[in-house]
Design an enzyme around this catalytic site. Structure first.
Site, PDB file in Angstrom:
ATOM      1  N   ALA A 612       0.835  -1.203   0.000  1.00  0.00           N
ATOM      2  CA  ALA A 612       0.000   0.000   0.000  1.00  0.00           C
ATOM      3  C   ALA A 612       0.870   1.254   0.000  1.00  0.00           C
ATOM      4  O   ALA A 612       0.617   2.215  -0.743  1.00  0.00           O
ATOM      5  CB  ALA A 612      -0.930  -0.007   1.207  1.00  0.00           C
ATOM      6  N   TYR A 613       1.911   1.250   0.837  1.00  0.00           N
ATOM      7  CA  TYR A 613       2.792   2.409   0.928  1.00  0.00           C
ATOM      8  C   TYR A 613       3.569   2.595  -0.371  1.00  0.00           C
ATOM      9  O   TYR A 613       3.628   3.699  -0.937  1.00  0.00           O
ATOM     10  CB  TYR A 613       3.751   2.206   2.101  1.00  0.00           C
ATOM     11  CG  TYR A 613       4.692   3.358   2.351  1.00  0.00           C
ATOM     12  CD1 TYR A 613       4.228   4.592   2.788  1.00  0.00           C
ATOM     13  CD2 TYR A 613       6.069   3.191   2.174  1.00  0.00           C
ATOM     14  CE1 TYR A 613       5.099   5.643   3.034  1.00  0.00           C
ATOM     15  CE2 TYR A 613       6.943   4.232   2.421  1.00  0.00           C
ATOM     16  CZ  TYR A 613       6.457   5.459   2.845  1.00  0.00           C
ATOM     17  OH  TYR A 613       7.329   6.488   3.090  1.00  0.00           O
ATOM     18  N   SER A 614       4.165   1.518  -0.871  1.00  0.00           N
ATOM     19  CA  SER A 614       5.005   1.615  -2.068  1.00  0.00           C
ATOM     20  C   SER A 614       4.200   2.026  -3.286  1.00  0.00           C
ATOM     21  O   SER A 614       4.636   2.870  -4.083  1.00  0.00           O
ATOM     22  CB  SER A 614       5.706   0.277  -2.323  1.00  0.00           C
ATOM     23  OG  SER A 614       6.528  -0.079  -1.229  1.00  0.00           O
ATOM     24  N   LYS A 617       3.008   5.711  -2.972  1.00  0.00           N
ATOM     25  CA  LYS A 617       4.134   6.628  -3.129  1.00  0.00           C
ATOM     26  C   LYS A 617       4.640   6.647  -4.577  1.00  0.00           C
ATOM     27  O   LYS A 617       5.125   7.687  -5.064  1.00  0.00           O
ATOM     28  CB  LYS A 617       5.267   6.228  -2.177  1.00  0.00           C
ATOM     29  CG  LYS A 617       5.031   6.673  -0.743  1.00  0.00           C
ATOM     30  CD  LYS A 617       5.123   8.198  -0.638  1.00  0.00           C
ATOM     31  CE  LYS A 617       5.152   8.693   0.765  1.00  0.00           C
ATOM     32  NZ  LYS A 617       5.338  10.148   0.866  1.00  0.00           N
TER      33      LYS A 617
END
Length: 722
Positions: A612-614, A617
């Site tokens: 989710a973060y990668s 971003k």
């Protein structure tokens, strides 16, 4: 001089300076004569006088320069003395070579025989002396014990004129026409109280003649809504026309009493932005105006929506009266001789507003250049731009190299409004002849003060907004930008943490540097409100740091849809909303701008359990590249910083330490050492390191760089940009 005498001088100087209707920041001067030791220790007659540029309201003993009286009095019989000769001589008369530069009005104080002398530019006095018959008005208001002298520029000849006028029988004060009031006495206390008494008489005289009088159509009035003349002795009530005695509220006699706080130079920052239609319109006008004023050199704008300013800006009579010039020559370097009026159709389009602003500014510049060439000067031409801008129906904008200077211009012109109104009630506002106004603006002794200012810092005159600045990277970035000279709007979804960051910055760099604001980057309205706030507080923005983010750790198989969507909302949509509003704002200003996106090493080298973060971003990174493409034609740069493993000053690792340690098969206690060892340099990456990279990309050092991705990760080989 006894310690008691110095204490008394400081105390009553502070009292005089603490009342803005008598003295504004840096104005006025006070002195006392006494005995001081010379270089051999022998007591000799001396004078202590306010040092040039110091603020009476904040007076300290060290702010007063000691000079030899015997040497000063040798000048009384000279027929003439140039300004340059006078300054040189005063410096040679100092008993302490490390003392501040003495006031340029030192000789005026020295040539008067009284022990203590006080000088101010009191509003009520200026209303009297800027009217059509000033001498008659002064006699009626103040009585026969007050003499007057025609306008002379401060210096040797004025000092002799005041001395001669003061020698008349029964004279205990002198008014300098178009300038101010001088009183004296055998102690600072007597000189001060005589000053207050005479200013109170002037107020009483004014009030008796303007009671109930409406000075102009469209609401510019003295007694009801207009500029209220007030001080420690009396003030005109906000409602009605009577005088309310405030003598009981006189400042404490303690030398560390409640004197004017420096933050009075600006409007107190609000924790919540204004939402009224007038403010919303002003927020749209401010970037257009700031951009037009900043094409040669950036300025910071301060918006004043006080009822007095709105009424004054909307009055044709006020517009006509203001053409006469400044209330006193001391104000000209801060406010210029004339304000600029900009007439806008408030229902019009931004394009119509831009055209009207440009036309008004072009006319102002043309007029200023003609004024400069009419009178010439050996000094270089000053910038031909207004400091006071009045927009009917909206209010006043004031310009300066920073918010402190813009605030001083605002304060001075708020008082000028009242002075003009008072003089208009006495038959019409008058000021100096244009030639004398020019001589005051280009007076080398005043311009010399500008040369004493320290060099401007790298981000001077710039305004920045930093998202997620309540802690961690955002806090370090906000602090670094402020240290480089920028004004900063500190934002965070947690307003208390944003305020804590702003407080840290203002404690280090001054109250005008940073303001806190709550901002939820996932909400359109919140983002729009933050940009309106920065327009109202600073006039616009030059640097946008899109930093707010959220990291969630979970394998894809166990990743909840709500966490995926939250990651996208903050780490992708949030950056989009900030970038969109920034581009709209930069386009309105038309002076370029810089966006710096705080991304992550995971953009180029994602890790397990960080889907989710990668992914979110990575969306931010692609957005930044498109911003660089679309922003280039309007001078807007967009760049990325990719940090990795920042452990200091952030709560991120409190939440994900266990999961990241598990993903790497190590103990949570070893996580910091693991990240250091995996990098090529083997160094800890600190928030301050990321902030320095941001400073580079935000500043003109990278003026030819856009679309760049800059890693700050101590060298993670798989994360090399490619």
């Amino acid at each position: 001089m006894s310690a008691d005498a110095l204490t008394e001088l400081v105390e009553y100087s502070r009292r005089l300076g603490s009342d803005p209707t008598l003295v504004l920041s840096g104005g006025g001067n006070t002195s006392v004569k006494t005995m001081l030791p010379d270089v051999t220790g022998k007591p000799i007659p001396a004078i202590l006088i306010k040092g040039s540029g110091s603020d009476l309201a904040l007076s300290r003993p060290g702010d007063f320069a000691p000079l030899r009286m015997d040497a000063l009095l040798l000048l009384r019989d000279r027929p003439d003395l140039s300004d340059e000769e006078m300054v040189e001589y005063l410096l040679r008369c100092k008993l302490d070579p490390t003392a501040p530069r003495p006031s340029i009005e030192t000789l005026l104080h020295a040539f008067l025989t009284a022990a203590s002398v006080f000088h101010s530019h009191a509003d009520a006095i200026l209303s009297l002396i800027n009217s059509p018959q000033p001498v008659e008005r002064l006699s009626e208001a103040l009585g026969s014990e007050v003499a007057s002298v025609a306008y002379w520029r401060p210096g040797f000849l004025l000092s002799k004129e005041v001395s001669a006028a003061a020698s008349g029988p029964g004279i205990n004060a002198v008014v300098l026409l178009n300038h101010g009031l001088v009183t004296w006495g055998e102690s600072p206390e007597i000189a001060y109280h005589r000053h207050i008494d005479l200013v109170g008489r002037a107020k009483t005289y004014l009030q008796a003649r303007i009671s109930g009088s409406r000075i102009a159509d469209r609401g510019w009035r003295i007694a009801d809504r207009g500029s209220r003349i007030k001080d420690q002795g009396s003030r005109i009530k906000d409602q009605g026309s009577g005088i309310e005695d405030l003598s009981a509220q006189e400042q404490s006699s303690s030398s560390d009493g409640p004197f004017r706080d420096p933050r009075s130079a600006i409007r107190d920052p609000r924790s919540d932005p204004r939402s009224d239609p007038q403010s919303a319109t002003a927020a749209r006008i401010a970037p257009l105006l700031r951009g037009a004023l900043s094409r040669d050199q950036r300025v910071v704008l301060l918006y004043d929506d006080s009822p007095d300013s709105v009424a004054f800006a909307s009055s044709p009579q006020a517009r006509a009266a203001s053409r006469a010039g400044a209330a006193t020559p001391d104000h000209i370097l801060t406010t210029k001789v004339h304000p600029l009026w900009v007439d806008l159709n408030l229902d019009g389009s931004p394009e119509e507003w831009t055209a009207a602003i440009d036309q008004a500014l072009d006319a102002y510049r043309t007029e200023y250049l003609a004024y400069f060439h009419r009178w010439k000067s050996d000094e270089p031409q000053l910038e031909p731009h207004p400091r006071i801008i009045l927009v009917p129906g909206i209010g006043m904008f004031t310009a300066g190299r920073d918010l402190k200077q813009a605030g001083l211009a605002r304060d001075i012109y708020q008082h000028t409004m009242g002075i003009i109104a008072g003089a208009e009630a006495l038959g019409g506002y008058r000021s100096l002849e244009e030639k004398e106004a020019f001589r005051a603006e280009y007076w080398p002794l005043e311009l010399y003060k500008l040369k004493l200012a320290p060099p401007e810092r790298e981000l001077a005159r710039r305004v920045a907004i930093v998202t997620g600045a309540g802690s961690g990277l955002g806090r370090a970035i906000a602090q670094t930008l402020a240290a480089a000279g920028a004004h900063v709007l500190v934002t965070d979804i947690d307003e208390s943490s944003a305020q804590a960051t702003a407080d840290t910055i203002t404690e280090a760099h001054g109250v005008t540097v940073a303001i806190a604001c709550r901002l939820d980057v996932t909400q359109e309205t919140s983002v729009r409100t933050a940009f309106e706030r920065i327009a109202l507080e600073f006039g616009g923005v030059d640097i946008v740091i899109s930093n707010a983010g959220w990291a969630h750790c979970a394998p894809i198989e166990r990743l909840e849809l709500s966490d995926w969507e939250r990651s996208l909302a903050i780490n992708a949509t949030g950056h989009f909303l900030i970038a969109r509003e920034a581009l709209r704002h930069f386009r309105a200003q038309s002076i370029g701008g810089s966006l710096v996106f705080i991304a992550t090493k995971n953009v180029t080298a994602p890790g397990a359990d960080f889907a989710a973060y990668s992914a979110s971003k990575a969306a931010e990174a692609q957005l930044a590249r498109v911003v660089a493409i679309e922003g280039g034609p309007i001078g807007v740069r967009a760049n990325l910083v990719n940090p990795d493993a920042i452990f200091t000053g952030t709560h991120l690792w409190d939440e994900i330490r266990q999961q990241r340690a598990q993903a790497h098969g190590i103990s949570p206690a070893d996580i910091e050492q693991f990240y250091r060892k995996r990098s090529l340099l083997g160094l800890e990456v600190r928030a301050e390191d990321v902030a320095e990279a941001v400073l580079f990309l935000a500043s003109d050092r990278s003026s030819r760089t856009t679309g760049c991705m800059l890693p700050v990760d101590s060298g993670v080989r798989e994360a090399f940009p490619r």
